[in-house]
Design an enzyme around this catalytic site. Structure first.
Site, mmCIF file in Angstrom:
data_model
loop_
_atom_site.group_PDB
_atom_site.id
_atom_site.type_symbol
_atom_site.label_atom_id
_atom_site.label_comp_id
_atom_site.label_asym_id
_atom_site.label_seq_id
_atom_site.Cartn_x
_atom_site.Cartn_y
_atom_site.Cartn_z
ATOM 1 N N HIS A 7 45.708 20.963 35.907
ATOM 2 C CA HIS A 7 45.437 19.811 36.946
ATOM 3 C C HIS A 7 44.556 19.423 35.540
ATOM 4 O O HIS A 7 44.241 19.581 34.418
ATOM 5 C CB HIS A 7 44.203 20.832 37.719
ATOM 6 C CG HIS A 7 43.729 20.079 38.154
ATOM 7 N ND1 HIS A 7 42.421 19.132 38.759
ATOM 8 C CD2 HIS A 7 44.063 20.239 39.772
ATOM 9 C CE1 HIS A 7 42.449 18.391 39.188
ATOM 10 N NE2 HIS A 7 43.019 18.845 40.096
ATOM 11 N N HIS A 18 50.639 14.295 42.650
ATOM 12 C CA HIS A 18 49.633 14.487 43.900
ATOM 13 C C HIS A 18 49.889 15.134 44.921
ATOM 14 O O HIS A 18 49.795 16.978 45.193
ATOM 15 C CB HIS A 18 49.278 13.091 43.757
ATOM 16 C CG HIS A 18 47.992 13.055 44.113
ATOM 17 N ND1 HIS A 18 46.942 14.280 44.807
ATOM 18 C CD2 HIS A 18 47.147 12.035 44.783
ATOM 19 C CE1 HIS A 18 46.015 13.552 44.533
ATOM 20 N NE2 HIS A 18 46.064 12.458 44.965
ATOM 21 N N ASP A 77 47.702 23.717 45.308
ATOM 22 C CA ASP A 77 49.066 23.643 45.973
ATOM 23 C C ASP A 77 49.689 24.830 46.537
ATOM 24 O O ASP A 77 50.736 24.671 46.493
ATOM 25 C CB ASP A 77 49.235 22.319 44.907
ATOM 26 C CG ASP A 77 48.647 21.327 45.812
ATOM 27 O OD1 ASP A 77 48.533 20.844 46.733
ATOM 28 O OD2 ASP A 77 48.239 20.343 44.581
HETATM 29 C C1 LIG Z 1 48.315 18.612 37.788
HETATM 30 C C2 LIG Z 1 48.996 17.084 35.909
HETATM 31 C C3 LIG Z 1 49.240 16.203 36.734
HETATM 32 C C4 LIG Z 1 48.145 17.180 35.757
HETATM 33 O O1 LIG Z 1 48.427 16.700 34.156
HETATM 34 P P1 LIG Z 1 48.037 16.158 33.030
HETATM 35 O O2 LIG Z 1 46.255 16.940 33.149
HETATM 36 O O3 LIG Z 1 48.892 14.786 32.555
HETATM 37 O O4 LIG Z 1 48.688 17.257 31.896
HETATM 38 P P2 LIG Z 1 49.521 16.836 30.687
HETATM 39 O O5 LIG Z 1 50.949 16.828 31.857
HETATM 40 O O6 LIG Z 1 49.315 16.105 28.867
HETATM 41 O O7 LIG Z 1 49.696 18.760 30.042
HETATM 42 C C5 LIG Z 1 48.702 19.235 28.860
HETATM 43 C C6 LIG Z 1 50.241 20.462 28.582
HETATM 44 O O8 LIG Z 1 50.472 20.998 29.649
HETATM 45 C C7 LIG Z 1 52.029 21.383 30.294
HETATM 46 N N1 LIG Z 1 51.933 21.060 31.709
HETATM 47 C C8 LIG Z 1 51.155 20.616 32.273
HETATM 48 N N2 LIG Z 1 51.130 21.158 33.504
HETATM 49 C C9 LIG Z 1 52.069 22.094 33.344
HETATM 50 C C10 LIG Z 1 52.860 22.728 34.350
HETATM 51 N N3 LIG Z 1 52.677 23.184 35.564
HETATM 52 N N4 LIG Z 1 54.094 23.080 33.837
HETATM 53 C C11 LIG Z 1 54.452 23.705 32.799
HETATM 54 N N5 LIG Z 1 53.663 23.055 31.604
HETATM 55 C C12 LIG Z 1 52.668 22.216 32.288
HETATM 56 C C13 LIG Z 1 52.389 19.831 29.773
HETATM 57 O O9 LIG Z 1 54.139 19.887 29.374
HETATM 58 C C14 LIG Z 1 51.562 19.628 28.262
HETATM 59 O O10 LIG Z 1 52.175 20.150 27.455
HETATM 60 P P3 LIG Z 1 52.098 20.234 25.873
HETATM 61 O O11 LIG Z 1 50.909 19.967 25.586
HETATM 62 O O12 LIG Z 1 52.562 20.843 24.980
HETATM 63 O O13 LIG Z 1 53.063 18.475 25.525
HETATM 64 C C15 LIG Z 1 49.975 18.754 35.694
HETATM 65 O O14 LIG Z 1 49.638 19.655 34.907
HETATM 66 C C16 LIG Z 1 51.204 19.021 36.754
HETATM 67 O O15 LIG Z 1 52.303 17.862 36.548
HETATM 68 N N6 LIG Z 1 51.089 20.107 37.577
HETATM 69 C C17 LIG Z 1 52.209 20.832 38.245
HETATM 70 C C18 LIG Z 1 52.054 19.173 39.915
HETATM 71 C C19 LIG Z 1 50.899 19.710 40.252
HETATM 72 O O16 LIG Z 1 50.632 21.033 40.690
HETATM 73 N N7 LIG Z 1 50.132 19.061 40.870
HETATM 74 C C20 LIG Z 1 48.852 19.069 41.834
HETATM 75 C C21 LIG Z 1 47.293 18.632 41.291
HETATM 76 S S1 LIG Z 1 46.449 19.599 42.034
#
Ligand SMILES: CC(C)(COP(=O)(O)OP(=O)(O)OC[C@H]1O[C@@H](n2cnc3c(N)ncnc32)[C@H](O)[C@@H]1OP(=O)(O)O)[C@@H](O)C(=O)NCCC(=O)NCCS
Length: 428
Positions: free
Chosen positions: A306, A267, A362
């Site tokens: 996201h 987050h 971010d």
């Molecule tokens: C923001 C976040 C937590 C959203 O997560 P979410 O909605 O739960 O999405 P998921 O974790 O289900 O990801 C969906 C798919 O994309 C992939 N993915 C998501 N974000 C990714 C990233 N930053 N890098 C690589 N792969 C990513 C996941 O591995 C998943 O792949 P799969 O379907 O093969 O398993 C996630 O994108 C993330 O961890 N991003 C990096 C952290 C970040 O920048 N956070 C700030 C948010 S404002």
């Protein structure tokens, strides 16, 4: 066609018709679907609330597919260009842009409450010299409840108003004090002649000069960053604010919970992670190698992806522009070149395209914060200061919503049942 959903339960052959409103069905309407009198009734299973609306809200609108963000109907692009943080905070909390008089009064009320009790200073001094400033912020905001016991009257509109001013006003002071403690520098008291952002910079950077004069470009950049971070509907920390506040605990305790949620790397800690990642990559040439690693699940490309945006985060676009203005004053942050290369390669890569992973807020904010002179540990703190307006608005909306109750989800129990206690000596 009626706005209803017809459900056939194949276990019993029975059919049910449930109303649809605002594109939702009521989860409680599923409870009537039962196989017999002993059946509790059907529930929906939604870990991490990926498809559950937990409230009705009129604060922030996001269209994740189109990359749209509006506070109270006003596009983020217009607010970032024309508004100030305090005006935007007013808009988010009261639902309308203030008149000149309202803005003056609001600014006065916030400015009047920027000082903290001297014992808060002592409290902060008790932290270790290397304490993470976000940990200090979480603890100190929670501690405010002991200084303002009147805050427990959450159903009293006057009390809510007072805590709103105090929370928004004191966050920058606590944040700056946490930073100065970390640096072993004396605390700087608020300068109420400066703007909200200017005063914050003064409390951070003022040394022996009689009056600190913020650079207007950098002051404006901080305002823009504050506006962009002011609210983001039902994210993890807003949900924490509402959930904790729903038990009628005071807003300082609820804000501490929200700030604790923001502390996490998925987050508000994400921009800190972005900077660490860029530092580890170290050179543009190593970007393809790292992208390969992220795709194989070896870490995540921080600042990408996201839960709601499946398009370019509109805030990331504005931040990219703001970065150029900041770099004219501070000099170009070399991390920018690595970030631009990462973005270029990722946006051409099938893995990221298929999963609709775009830069989020971010991805570039950390690069600006670093250019402004902030250490990475301050990044989530810089997010928490403006997000306080959003948390307070979400909390006020929740408290006055007659449909809300104490937040209490259900579970699908998967553990053992009916075990018989075995004394310690008889266990194998
Ligand atoms: C923001 C976040 C937590 C959203 O997560 P979410 O909605 O739960 O999405 P998921 O974790 O289900 O990801 C969906 C798919 O994309 C992939 N993915 C998501 N974000 C990714 C990233 N930053 N890098 C690589 N792969 C990513 C996941 O591995 C998943 O792949 P799969 O379907 O093969 O398993 C996630 O994108 C993330 O961890 N991003 C990096 C952290 C970040 O920048 N956070 C700030 C948010 S404002």
């Amino acid at each position: 066609m009626p706005d209803t959903l017809t459900i056939t339960d194949n276990r019993t052959g029975k059919t049910y018709e449930v109303p649809i409103s605002d594109g939702t069905i009521r989860a409680m309407d599923l409870r009537q679907i039962r196989t017999g009198p002993d059946d509790f009734g059907l529930m929906s299973y939604d870990p991490a609330f990926t498809n559950t609306a937990s409230c009705r809200s009129a604060i922030t609108y996001i269209d994740g597919d189109r990359g749209v963000l509006e506070y109270r109907g006003y596009p983020i692009e217009q607010l970032a260009e024309k508004s100030t943080y305090l005006e935007t905070a007013y808009l988010i909390i009261y639902g309308k842009l203030p008149t000149a008089n309202e803005l003056e009064e609001w600014t006065h009320n916030i400015t009047y409450h920027t000082f903290v009790h001297e014992n808060i200073k002592k409290f902060l001094e008790g932290f270790r010299y290397d304490a993470h400033p976000m940990g200090m912020l979480v603890g100190t905001v929670g501690a405010l409840s002991t200084f303002y016991p009147d805050a427990r009257h959450v159903d009293d509109p006057d009390s809510r108003e007072m805590q709103t001013w105090r929370l928004i006003a004191k966050m920058p002071t606590i944040a700056a004090f946490a930073y100065r403690h970390n640096r072993g520098m004396p605390f700087v008291y608020p300068d109420n002649e400066l703007s909200f952002a200017g005063n914050f910079l003064s409390m951070l950077w003022k040394m022996s000069e009689a009056k600190y004069q913020p650079n207007p470009v950098l002051e404006r950049a901080v305002q823009v960053l504050f506006i962009l971070h002011a609210d983001h509907e039902q994210n993890c920390s807003a949900n924490a604010m509402r959930s904790v506040g729903s038990s009628r605990s005071d807003p300082y305790s609820a804000t501490a919970a929200a700030a604790a949620a923001l502390y996490g790397p998925l987050h508000g800690g994400a921009n800190e992670e972005v900077l660490r990642m860029l530092t580890e990559i170290g050179d543009k040439k190593r970007v393809p190698e790292f992208v390969k690693r992220f795709k194989s699940g070896e870490g995540r490309l921080m600042g990408f992806g996201h839960r709601v945006y499946k398009n370019y985060d509109p805030r990331a676009k504005i931040i990219k522009r703001t970065a150029d203005q900041v770099f004219e004053i501070t000099g170009r942050n070399p991390m920018l070149d690595i970030a631009l290369e990462l973005e270029r390669i990722a946006l051409e890569d099938d893995y990221f395209i298929e999963r609709k992973l775009y830069p989020n807020v971010d991805f570039y904010s950390g690069i600006i914060y670093q250019a402004l002179g902030f250490p990475v540990e301050m990044f989530p703190v810089l997010f928490a200061i403006p997000r306080t307006a959003g948390w307070v608005a979400q909390w006020r909306e929740m408290i006055t919503d007659p449909e809300q109750k104490i937040a209490r989800p259900r579970q699908v129990y998967t553990g053992a049942r009916g075990c018989t206690y075995v004394p310690l000596g008889e266990r194998g």
